[in-house]
Design a protein around this motif. Structure first.
Motif, PDB file in Angstrom:
ATOM      1  N   GLY A 104      12.208  82.456  41.416  1.00 38.07           N
ATOM      2  CA  GLY A 104      13.464  81.695  41.215  1.00 38.07           C
ATOM      3  C   GLY A 104      13.741  80.520  42.499  1.00 38.07           C
ATOM      4  O   GLY A 104      15.173  80.539  42.553  1.00 38.07           O
ATOM      5  N   ASP A 156       8.944  66.155  43.609  1.00 40.92           N
ATOM      6  CA  ASP A 156       9.621  67.399  44.070  1.00 40.92           C
ATOM      7  C   ASP A 156       8.553  67.894  45.204  1.00 40.92           C
ATOM      8  O   ASP A 156       9.297  68.687  46.014  1.00 40.92           O
ATOM      9  N   ASP A 208      14.103  77.135  43.739  1.00 43.91           N
ATOM     10  CA  ASP A 208      13.925  75.768  43.327  1.00 43.91           C
ATOM     11  C   ASP A 208      14.640  74.767  44.404  1.00 43.91           C
ATOM     12  O   ASP A 208      14.751  75.092  45.732  1.00 43.91           O
ATOM     13  N   SER A 229       7.936  77.273  38.563  1.00 44.38           N
ATOM     14  CA  SER A 229       8.368  76.802  37.251  1.00 44.38           C
ATOM     15  C   SER A 229       9.625  75.786  37.704  1.00 44.38           C
ATOM     16  O   SER A 229       9.434  75.032  36.852  1.00 44.38           O
ATOM     17  N   SER A 230      10.114  76.071  38.489  1.00 46.93           N
ATOM     18  CA  SER A 230      11.413  75.177  38.879  1.00 46.93           C
ATOM     19  C   SER A 230      11.120  73.592  39.096  1.00 46.93           C
ATOM     20  O   SER A 230      11.710  72.728  38.821  1.00 46.93           O
ATOM     21  N   VAL A 251       6.870  77.822  45.102  1.00 49.47           N
ATOM     22  CA  VAL A 251       7.868  77.168  44.194  1.00 49.47           C
ATOM     23  C   VAL A 251       7.028  76.672  42.813  1.00 49.47           C
ATOM     24  O   VAL A 251       6.300  75.858  43.114  1.00 49.47           O
ATOM     25  N   GLY A 309      15.744  84.002  43.147  1.00 49.48           N
ATOM     26  CA  GLY A 309      16.228  83.052  44.027  1.00 49.48           C
ATOM     27  C   GLY A 309      17.173  83.874  45.259  1.00 49.48           C
ATOM     28  O   GLY A 309      16.639  84.323  46.095  1.00 49.48           O
TER      29      GLY A 309
END
Length: 245
Positions: A192, A233, A194, A219-220, A217, A166
């Motif tokens: 990371g 999303d 999200d 797993s988030s 982007v 992130g």
């Protein structure tokens, strides 16, 4: 096959497809400004991946992103071998195998990134990201500008900066972005990211002057119960991009 949007759009999303149907829905939700990843690690062999890739290529107009799987460099050979048979518009690759992958693609106009990692020192990147070199006692750290030049020499198109965690390496990300801007090179921030930090990460890169960005982007935005990327999303991410570009 449709030409990848990387070279006409400033930002192209990179998300995972949990199935052909999910991949198609992600591509439509992203209005074509998206590459959908299918990981070699999810298949028992190169042959199995190649067979499965056909329907994805059709659904995505060629905008398939052949992935390693969690940035696992042990998958480098699988990705490189896939390149002989599937001319997806995007390939994820460890730094050490960019040239191998480009050679296997022949004259095909496909995008190949080079996975590099944070070094702990702004202005430098770790290029020893291969299955053996990643565990070296003394990692290979080079100035970002030098790393970009090396990737260009190998036939790569971008730096895949992974794992970022992130915003944990914000200063390093800014330095990488500034170097990419100076050398007119594509940057792929990964790890990371999200819905909460996407906008800030993208702003850092765009404000540095990077002309082409491919944020990953993963797993988030995946529904853990189904393993599918959440379409709403993807729409949210695209809306953020439209606000910033």
């Amino acid at each position: 096959m449709a030409q990848m949007n990387y070279y006409k759009d400033r930002v192209v999303l990179n998300v995972l497809g949990g199935s052909v149907e999910n991949a198609r829905a992600c591509y439509e939700a992203g209005e074509g400004h998206v590459a959908v990843g299918v990981l070699t690690a999810d298949y028992p062999s190169v042959e199995a991946y190649v067979e499965a890739a056909g329907p994805y290529m059709d659904a995505l107009e060629g905008n398939l992103s052949a992935g390693l799987g969690g940035g696992n460099p042990a998958q480098w050979r699988a990705v490189a071998e896939v390149a002989k048979h599937v001319h997806a518009n995007h390939f994820n690759q460890a730094f050490c195998a960019v040239g191998w992958t480009r050679a296997n693609l022949g004259d095909a106009d496909c995008h190949v990134n080079a996975m590099v990692s944070p070094s702990g020192k702004p202005g430098y990147i770790k290029v020893s990201t291969g299955p053996i070199s990643r565990d070296a006692a003394e990692p290979a750290l080079v100035p970002v500008e030098t790393g970009i030049m090396m990737v260009k020499e190998m036939g790569g198109n971008s730096l895949k900066f992974f794992p970022m965690g992130g915003l944990k390496v914000k200063d390093e990300l800014r330095a990488v972005a500034e170097a990419c801007a100076a050398q007119d090179f594509i940057l792929e921030p990964t790890g990371g990211i999200d819905l909460g930090n996407f906008e800030e990460i993208l702003c850092i890169i765009l404000d540095a002057g990077v002309k082409k960005v491919i944020p990953h982007v993963y797993s988030s935005i995946i529904d853990k119960a189904t393993g599918q990327t959440r379409i709403e999303d993807v729409k949210t991410l695209l809306a953020m991009v439209k606000e910033l570009v």
